[in-house]
Design an enzyme around this catalytic site. Structure first.
Site, PDB file in Angstrom:
ATOM      1  N   GLY A  44     -12.539 -94.340 -62.531  1.00 15.28           N
ATOM      2  CA  GLY A  44     -12.515 -94.276 -61.084  1.00 15.28           C
ATOM      3  C   GLY A  44     -11.355 -95.009 -60.462  1.00 15.28           C
ATOM      4  N   MET A  45     -10.872 -96.079 -61.120  1.00 15.58           N
ATOM      5  CA  MET A  45      -9.823 -96.866 -60.495  1.00 15.58           C
ATOM      6  C   MET A  45      -8.435 -96.474 -60.956  1.00 15.58           C
ATOM      7  SD  MET A  45      -8.881-100.337 -62.264  1.00 15.58           S
ATOM      8  CE  MET A  45      -8.019-100.116 -63.819  1.00 15.58           C
ATOM      9  N   VAL A 104      -4.824 -92.374 -66.496  1.00 19.04           N
ATOM     10  CA  VAL A 104      -4.296 -92.967 -67.717  1.00 19.04           C
ATOM     11  C   VAL A 104      -3.353 -91.984 -68.410  1.00 19.04           C
ATOM     12  CG1 VAL A 104      -4.895 -94.096 -69.888  1.00 19.04           C
ATOM     13  CG2 VAL A 104      -6.467 -94.230 -67.943  1.00 19.04           C
ATOM     14  N   ASP A 164     -15.997-105.640 -66.193  1.00 19.21           N
ATOM     15  CA  ASP A 164     -16.165-104.204 -66.463  1.00 19.21           C
ATOM     16  C   ASP A 164     -16.250-103.942 -67.963  1.00 19.21           C
ATOM     17  OD1 ASP A 164     -16.563-101.597 -65.599  1.00 19.21           O
ATOM     18  OD2 ASP A 164     -14.431-101.097 -65.676  1.00 19.21           O
TER      19      ASP A 164
END
Length: 465
Positions: free
Chosen positions: A26-27, A30, A138
């Protein structure tokens, strides 16, 4: 090449060649890129574009620099960070092997010895980070890599970097999830958006990872982010042993203790969990052996970069393991830095940088954050009490420190001035006074680094003499 890949290529410049995109979160998005000067492939993680309008690029860079200071063979290092053409990214090695998520998707659950071995690596990495005051926030199978039978942890500091560099209270943070944690692996205090969560949030998430490695499932029946958040807060986790009867009782008990709703009921630290795992394993693999072992095989998603990863791991090992045993190093407390900039987080970043740097010194050491909290409570102070003035002096005395460090961050025109003092525990003698300046916000990182290096040298010389 997609439009976004072409955009990233333009931002990275001629030093990199974008090769392909991997599945992201979500952030971030890649990518794999070739770093042409060194002839190696690296991972490029690009911060989600919807976060960029409210982000301070300088603050993000600062937070990632702090994360890059962590050195341990089980921590995937940050190689660099950059920003151009409206994109912000960081790079890391392309790790040989596969993610733990891929391993679980193929095998569903792992053997008991494999679980214990991989969990030991995980808690070693967490212990190193927590001792430096860094909470991952996380931990999940997607951020854990299995390489040559050992586990490596990626993305240390990224969640904090996003949250610290994005406007306070920005609703987009909750929307992307990863900036605050991933719902399925989020500790109850994260679900409550507790700004003062500590290392025990990582222990909860790691407990969920161990549970999943053992049972092939998570301890809750939730299927939506909202369902997971609710379960973390109020639903007791399913007992582990009925799902896998051969799980040793001591291991099941350890996992379930990590999953306690109240942080105070979880193990005190990653080191405490590691000690119990080592008792279960019955043998200990030397960390040097883990650092030197790098596979040469390829998997569908992660290509091997044997020599590069081996070099990085060996450097991390030498720098992590070379210092003398902690008992031979004098204790130094890093106190709060005053701020005259309007940005209290900048002073906090200076304090954090010094903690990480001094924590890896061969001559002095800093106390574990858990010890600091325990001492503050014994002083009848809140965990969040700033370490300054009489509080700092009493804390140093209680912990048996030889000296403490404080200072301030001030504006100087368009730039900044950073000052630091090294003071004896009785407060009567100033052992060193240091000052560094930064011409503007982009130079603050270098100023912090110079200050940290100087303090590391002065602390070792002055305290031991």
């Amino acid at each position: 090449m997609t439009d976004f890949s072409a955009e990233l290529q333009a931002a990275l410049g001629p030093g990199f060649r974008v090769l392909r995109e991997l599945s992201g979160g979500g952030m971030s998005r890649v990518f794999v890129a070739e770093e042409l000067a060194l002839g190696r492939e690296v991972v490029v993680k690009v911060i989600a574009p919807d976060l960029m309008p409210g982000m301070s690029v300088d603050r993000f860079r600062l937070e990632m620099q702090l994360a890059a200071r962590l050195q341990h063979p089980a921590i995937v290092p940050v190689l660099g960070t950059g920003s151009a053409n409206g994109l912000t990214w960081f790079t890391m090695p392309l790790v040989a092997g596969e993610t733990l998520r891929e391993r679980l998707a193929r095998e569903n659950r792992l053997s008991i010895p494999d679980v214990i071995r991989l969990a030991r690596d995980l808690f070693e990495a967490l212990g190193t980070a927590h001792a430096a005051g860094v909470v991952h926030r996380d931990i999940k199978p997607e951020n854990l890599f299995v390489s040559n039978r050992h586990l490596l942890v990626a993305d240390f500091g990224v969640a904090r970097a996003i949250s610290q560099s994005t406007s306070s209270g920005d609703a987009r943070l909750t929307g992307v999830g990863m900036a605050l944690g991933t719902p399925a692996y989020m500790a109850p205090e994260q679900a409550l958006a507790d700004a003062m969560l500590d290392h025990r949030a990582d222990l909860y998430s790691a407990g969920l990872v161990m549970y999943e490695m053992l049972s092939g499932a998570l301890p809750f029946d939730a299927t939506t982010p909202q369902g997971f958040l609710s379960a973390h807060l109020s639903t007791p986790p399913r007992p582990l042993q009925p799902l896998r009867a051969e799980t040793p009782a001591a291991l099941a008990q350890l996992v379930m203790q990590c999953l306690e709703k109240e942080a105070a009921k979880r193990p005190a630290s990653a080191a405490a969990v590691l000690e119990r795992l080592e008792q279960l394993s019955g043998q200990e693999t030397p960390i040097a052996q883990r650092a030197a072992s790098v596979p040469s095989r390829r998997t569908p998603r992660m290509a091997a970069v044997g020599v590069a990863v081996a070099a990085l791991a060996f450097v991390a090992y030498r720098q992590f393991a070379a210092p003398a045993a902690p008992a031979t190093r004098d204790l130094v407390i890093v106190g709060a830095f005053a701020h005259q900039t309007g940005d209290v987080s900048l002073a906090g970043a200076v304090q954090q940088a010094l903690r990480i740097d001094l924590g890896q010194s061969s001559r002095v050491r800093v106390p574990d954050p858990g010890r600091v909290r325990t001492a503050l409570r014994a002083m009848e102070r809140a965990d969040t009490t700033p370490l300054a003035g009489a509080v700092l002096q009493e804390l140093a005395r209680r912990l048996g420190a030889k000296a403490w460090i404080d200072g301030d961050v001030a504006r100087a025109g368009s730039g900044f001035v950073l000052t630091a003092r090294l003071v004896t525990v009785d407060g009567e003698r100033e052992l060193a006074a240091l000052r560094e300046s930064a011409r503007d916000s982009s130079a603050v990182l270098d100023a912090i680094d110079r200050l940290a290096r100087s303090l590391r040298e002065k602390a070792g010389e002055s305290v031991q003499s």
